[in-house]
Design an enzyme around this catalytic site. Structure first.
Site, short mmCIF file in Angstrom:
data_model
loop_
_atom_site.label_atom_id
_atom_site.label_comp_id
_atom_site.label_asym_id
_atom_site.label_seq_id
_atom_site.Cartn_x
_atom_site.Cartn_y
_atom_site.Cartn_z
N GLU A 1 0.76 -5.11 10.77
CA GLU A 1 0.39 -3.70 10.77
C GLU A 1 1.29 -3.03 11.80
OE1 GLU A 1 -1.81 -2.32 8.75
OE2 GLU A 1 -2.84 -4.09 7.98
N HIS B 1 2.62 -3.95 6.52
CA HIS B 1 1.72 -2.81 6.31
C HIS B 1 1.81 -1.85 7.51
CE1 HIS B 1 -1.16 -4.67 3.23
NE2 HIS B 1 -0.44 -5.73 3.59
N HIS C 1 0.86 -1.19 0.00
CA HIS C 1 0.00 0.00 0.00
C HIS C 1 0.89 1.24 0.00
CE1 HIS C 1 -3.41 -2.63 1.68
NE2 HIS C 1 -3.63 -2.37 0.40
N ARG D 1 -3.21 4.90 -1.95
CA ARG D 1 -3.06 3.53 -1.44
C ARG D 1 -2.84 2.51 -2.56
NH1 ARG D 1 -5.47 -0.04 2.62
NH2 ARG D 1 -6.65 -1.74 1.70
N GLU E 1 1.84 3.63 3.06
CA GLU E 1 2.33 3.04 4.31
C GLU E 1 3.86 3.07 4.35
OE1 GLU E 1 0.10 -0.68 4.41
OE2 GLU E 1 -1.77 0.44 4.16
O1 0X9 Z 1 -6.82 -3.94 4.47
C1 0X9 Z 1 -5.68 -4.38 4.30
O2 0X9 Z 1 -5.28 -4.75 3.21
C2 0X9 Z 1 -4.73 -4.44 5.48
N1 0X9 Z 1 -4.86 -3.30 6.30
S1 0X9 Z 1 -4.34 -1.84 5.77
O3 0X9 Z 1 -4.80 -0.84 6.69
N2 0X9 Z 1 -2.76 -1.81 5.80
O4 0X9 Z 1 -4.80 -1.65 4.45
C3 0X9 Z 1 -5.06 -5.68 6.29
C4 0X9 Z 1 -4.61 -6.90 5.62
C5 0X9 Z 1 -5.16 -8.11 6.26
N3 0X9 Z 1 -5.39 -9.09 5.29
C6 0X9 Z 1 -6.56 -9.12 4.62
N4 0X9 Z 1 -7.60 -8.54 5.14
N5 0X9 Z 1 -6.55 -9.74 3.50
ZN ZN Z 2 -1.78 -1.85 4.02
#
Ligand code: 0X9
Ligand code: ZN
Length: 410
Positions: A375, A300, A175, A233, A178
């Site tokens: 994260e 992330h 992303h 993003r 980040e």
């Molecule tokens: O939403 C996401 O892709 C991730 N969080 S972020 O805030 N960095 O965008 C979480 C990834 C967890 N994995 C999935 N939900 N596939």
């Molecule tokens: Zn992310």
């Protein structure tokens, strides 16, 4: 008159596209409120910039809202009894603060591991590291981005074995906004190449490392093109009137389901088909041909979490207890240096469910048991605008925890 000019000057140079914008933190208390927020985000014509998506009831939802819209959004939340507070009072100011803390030190000509670096600088540093550590390091390329730039990583081994070892993959910057993820991954590379610690030696004696500091090259570059682009993003592919797809919703496992959007203008747009994004396709192909992939870590920000499959359902994988054991080692180790608290779990139970994510694809299609998403810091005070002074402690604690987890795998 002079004073007025000075005031005008100060206002003009210190204002940007985000001046007066705020990040509101909403805490939906019921399932109904979660659904309400999800629908609002999906349907509103306001330009919302969601920092933390709604998901599990009681979890914080952080949304960056334009100064102009605050007067309608706040009353709307009150009317619907959704508790909220102001998390960041002036996003424009915070962006300026980050920008000034990220200025290059004129007396420092080498790559600065305590800055947020441009992709061109990172590519150069990878070249320099490979030249300085010929026996241990080599460059690898997964292909080109949509805009045609090379997506490069570094392979690190112990330098004295002829045969290959089980492999560990680490990526950052999937992303674009980040930035801390890329900075920490760069610090991890440096540590593997320069440290003589027992932890590093042990890890290199068991595994080969494939490390990709900037996955979403075009998006990452775009976030350096002025304050307006700072919160980008997605990738930068053209999709009708809008740009980009979410590279963590674009993988070919349960593609296009819960937690994704079919609207190309949204931040969680899943793309026009699985692997429509060339960067995701290239990384997936590269991962497929690594023989004996033992672990996958996707870095992330932010929220301080260790995540493991499945993301899309609360059902656990078959290896749940072993995956948890290693995740708990991460959580316990990351706390040791500075007391930073992380939580571990499946995204679907501690964050929100989502399909088409990388950790699920690696688990499902490559059968890699140790597949994690991190994260990093913080929990929302600075969000994506983590000050550069925090790159060092964040890197130290994350490297400690990564090494401990990797060394704890069976
Ligand atoms: O939403 C996401 O892709 C991730 N969080 S972020 O805030 N960095 O965008 C979480 C990834 C967890 N994995 C999935 N939900 N596939
Ligand atoms: Zn992310």
């Amino acid at each position: 008159m002079k004073k007025l000019m000075l005031l005008l000057f100060v206002v003009v140079v210190s204002s940007n596209d985000f001046t007066g914008d705020q990040v509101l933190r909403m805490t939906p208390a019921t399932e109904k409120q979660v659904i309400f927020l999800k629908e609002w985000i999906e349907k509103t014509s306001l330009q919302l910039d969601v920092w933390r998506e709604p998901g599990v009831t009681g979890n914080e939802v952080d949304i960056h809202i334009k100064a102009f819209d605050l007067g309608t959004v706040k009353p709307m939340l009150k009317q619907n009894n959704i508790p909220f507070k102001v998390m960041m009072n002036d996003v424009g100011h915070a962006v300026e603060e980050e920008r000034s803390s990220n200025r290059k030190n004129a007396f420092f000509s080498r790559f600065d591991y305590n800055r947020y670096n441009q992709y061109s600088e990172i590519k150069m540093e990878i070249g320099n590291l490979v030249r300085a550590h010929r026996n241990k390091a080599s460059k690898f390329t997964v292909g080109r981005s949509y805009e045609g730039d090379i997506i490069s990583g570094i392979k690190i081994t112990d330098g004295n074995s002829v045969s290959s070892k089980p492999a560990i993959w680490i990526d950052g910057g999937i992303h674009a906004r980040e930035w801390i993820s890329t900075a920490v991954v760069m610090n991890f590379i440096k540590l593997l190449l320069t440290s003589n610690s027992r932890e590093v030696s042990q890890a290199l004696s068991k595994y080969d490392f494939y490390i990709l500091p900037v996955f979403n090259v075009d998006g990452y570059k775009y976030t350096f093109t002025g304050s307006r682009a700072r919160f980008w993003r997605k990738t930068r592919s053209k999709n009708g009137l809008c740009i980009g797809a979410d590279p963590n919703r674009n993988w070919d496992h349960k593609w296009g389901g819960i937690g994704t959007s079919s609207n190309p203008c949204k931040d969680t747009y899943h793309g026009s088909y699985a692997f429509s994004e060339v960067e995701v396709q290239n990384v997936a192909n590269y991962l497929r041909q690594i023989s004996n992939l033992k672990a996958y870590w996707s870095v992330h920000a932010f929220s301080q979490l260790v995540l493991y499959p499945w993301s899309w359902t609360t059902k656990p994988t078959g290896d749940d207890s072993e995956i948890k054991r290693v995740a708990d080692i991460f959580v316990n180790t990351v706390r040791q240096r500075y007391g930073t608290t992380y939580r571990a779990g499946q995204p679907s139970t501690i964050l929100y469910p989502a399909t088409g994510g990388s950790i699920d694809w690696v688990r499902a299609k490559l059968g890699v048991k140790y597949s994690y998403g991190l994260e990093l810091r913080d929990t929302g005070k600075y969000g994506f605008l983590l000050p550069t002074q925090l790159i060092k402690p964040t890197s130290e604690e994350t490297c400690d925890a990564l090494l401990a987890s990797i060394n704890a795998m069976q």
